[in-house]
Design a protein around this motif. Structure first.
Motif, PDB file in Angstrom:
ATOM      1  N   GLY A  27     -37.238  15.228 116.549  1.00 46.32           N
ATOM      2  CA  GLY A  27     -37.583  14.548 115.307  1.00 46.32           C
ATOM      3  C   GLY A  27     -36.592  13.482 114.880  1.00 46.32           C
ATOM      4  N   GLY A  28     -35.749  13.027 115.815  1.00 39.91           N
ATOM      5  CA  GLY A  28     -34.766  11.997 115.487  1.00 39.91           C
ATOM      6  C   GLY A  28     -33.478  12.532 114.896  1.00 39.91           C
ATOM      7  N   ILE A  29     -33.312  13.855 114.846  1.00 37.15           N
ATOM      8  CA  ILE A  29     -32.088  14.434 114.293  1.00 37.15           C
ATOM      9  C   ILE A  29     -30.876  14.029 115.122  1.00 37.15           C
ATOM     10  CG2 ILE A  29     -30.888  16.632 113.898  1.00 37.15           C
ATOM     11  CD1 ILE A  29     -33.551  17.807 113.040  1.00 37.15           C
ATOM     12  N   GLN A  30     -31.062  13.932 116.433  1.00 35.25           N
ATOM     13  CA  GLN A  30     -29.997  13.474 117.322  1.00 35.25           C
ATOM     14  C   GLN A  30     -30.600  12.548 118.372  1.00 35.25           C
ATOM     15  OE1 GLN A  30     -26.486  14.260 117.122  1.00 35.25           O
ATOM     16  NE2 GLN A  30     -26.567  12.473 118.463  1.00 35.25           N
ATOM     17  N   LEU A  31     -30.022  11.363 118.543  1.00 39.62           N
ATOM     18  CA  LEU A  31     -30.540  10.396 119.510  1.00 39.62           C
ATOM     19  C   LEU A  31     -29.739  10.460 120.809  1.00 39.62           C
ATOM     20  CD1 LEU A  31     -31.149   7.288 117.215  1.00 39.62           C
ATOM     21  CD2 LEU A  31     -32.709   9.161 117.780  1.00 39.62           C
ATOM     22  N   PRO A  32     -30.380  10.130 121.953  1.00 39.78           N
ATOM     23  CA  PRO A  32     -31.759   9.662 122.101  1.00 39.78           C
ATOM     24  C   PRO A  32     -32.769  10.774 121.876  1.00 39.78           C
ATOM     25  CG  PRO A  32     -30.788   9.997 124.253  1.00 39.78           C
ATOM     26  CD  PRO A  32     -29.679  10.202 123.253  1.00 39.78           C
ATOM     27  N   ASN A  33     -33.989  10.370 121.592  1.00 35.04           N
ATOM     28  CA  ASN A  33     -35.055  11.329 121.345  1.00 35.04           C
ATOM     29  C   ASN A  33     -36.343  10.862 122.027  1.00 35.04           C
ATOM     30  OD1 ASN A  33     -36.354  13.623 120.185  1.00 35.04           O
ATOM     31  ND2 ASN A  33     -37.199  12.304 118.576  1.00 35.04           N
ATOM     32  N   ALA A  34     -36.224  10.472 123.297  1.00 31.57           N
ATOM     33  CA  ALA A  34     -37.425  10.085 124.036  1.00 31.57           C
ATOM     34  C   ALA A  34     -38.364  11.269 124.191  1.00 31.57           C
ATOM     35  CB  ALA A  34     -37.036   9.529 125.410  1.00 31.57           C
TER      36      ALA A  34
END
Length: 365
Positions: A178-185
């Motif tokens: 959910g975008g909490i930690q990137l990358p998030n492919a």
């Protein structure tokens, strides 16, 4: 592990035989292949297994079960082996490791033909994935070990003996933080399961189909307000931006399960977009030149006792976007502590890209 699967079905025999058994135990083999942007870079074969304990809702006298044709509620433990990957043209190996997940889903009956049920099965849960960009730098798919699981598909259930059924499902399976930690492919897959289930015991309070339907009255008209907070990761850095969400809406329920709503959604950014900073410059569509964005949305709420699913689609009325982003959507779950107040988890997204997951509370007056 497969050596012990027969024991899972032999163990319940210690229970005294009872009529109308509605608690069941199941086992499924899982097969999947990735789709979307991963397809073309690599080829893969994912396999695994799933153990399920669930309850048949056919004899439940709850109103939402009857109205929505809910057949089963399931709790699952899943293991997927995602190491069987091929290298891409540049020789990089994108093995994803192993995924261990705990999920829950409801089977909704779409049709029944004899002993065969056609089911729609939405699923949510949490997973632990062993490989991330920090453990395997060549990978760009997972920025965190902990990821949400979303799955939806069509299945069949064939009752071939009194207490036994064969099960099969084809579904779209997605992993994301959910975008909490990137990358998030994340990873998107087409998955198929084949399994068997066995009814093992009857509930202590077996509900008969001719009982009076239990209703949970929902106020038709209402104004609701919610507040929450979430974090947005920085690219390949274990730090985050923080955001606060505010929503207000008018909602109208046509019955105790189905509602419609129209309202405003606002998000406050603790830090605005700075193109001179690399982790700010990666083109994610939720970035803003200002601390506030505001949108107007329409949506629906499907209430199942104290739990409900919510989804809205909206247009921005104020958003200083570097990428001229005009629309957004949000979806999530609510839990009603009382008929007027509760807690919620809501994901905000642009197109197919998650922006933030907000955790908070709501009130409906």
């Amino acid at each position: 592990m497969k050596k012990f699967i027969p024991l899972l079905f032999l163990f319940p025999q210690i229970f005294t035989a009872q009529e109308n058994k509605d608690v069941f135990l199941g086992y499924s083999s899982v097969y999947a292949t990735s789709v979307g942007k991963i397809n073309g870079d690599i080829k893969n074969y994912i396999s695994g297994q799933q153990i399920t304990i669930g309850k048949d809702l056919t004899n439940s006298n709850q109103e939402w079960v009857k109205y929505l044709s809910a057949k089963n509620i399931n709790f699952n433990l899943v293991h997927l082996d995602m190491n069987q990957m091929q290298k891409d043209l540049w020789g990089r190996n994108y093995a994803f490791g192993d995924a261990y997940a705990a999920t829950a889903n409801i089977d909704f009956r779409l049709a029944k033909l004899g002993n065969v049920d056609l089911l729609f099965s939405p699923t949510v849960g949490l997973s632990y994935i062993t490989k991330t960009v920090y453990t395997d730098p060549d990978s760009y798919f997972f920025g965190s070990h902990l990821n949400a699981v979303f799955d939806a598909g069509l299945g069949i259930e064939y009752q071939f003996l009194k207490d036994f059924a064969l099960t099969s499902k084809v579904s779209f399976l997605h992993f994301s933080n959910g975008g909490i930690q990137l990358p998030n492919a994340g990873v998107n897959t087409l998955a198929a399961t084949v399994g068997i289930k066995k009814n093992i015991i009857a509930s202590k309070k077996n509900e008969e189909t001719n009982d009076e339907i239990i209703k949970s009255e929902m106020k038709k008209h209402g104004f609701e307000f919610s507040i929450g907070a979430g974090q947005r990761g920085k690219y390949k850095i274990k730090e985050a931006f923080y955001r606060v969400t505010f929503s207000s809406a008018y909602s109208y329920f046509i019955n105790n399960m189905i509602g419609f709503k129209a309202g405003l959604d606002a998000v406050y950014y603790d830090q605005v977009f700075n193109p001179l900073v690399y982790d700010d410059s990666v083109p994610y569509w939720g970035k803003s030149y200002e601390h506030i964005r505001v949108g107007a949305s329409l949506g629906t709420e499907i209430k199942m006792n104290k739990l409900s699913f919510n989804a809205n689609y909206g247009t921005y009325v104020y958003f200083k976007s570097p990428y001229n982003q005009k629309t957004y959507w949000k979806a999530g779950l609510r839990y009603y502590i009382t008929p007027k107040i509760g807690i919620e988890s809501m994901m905000y997204a642009h197109k197919v890209q998650a922006d933030i997951i907000s955790f908070g509370a709501f009130v409906r007056l």
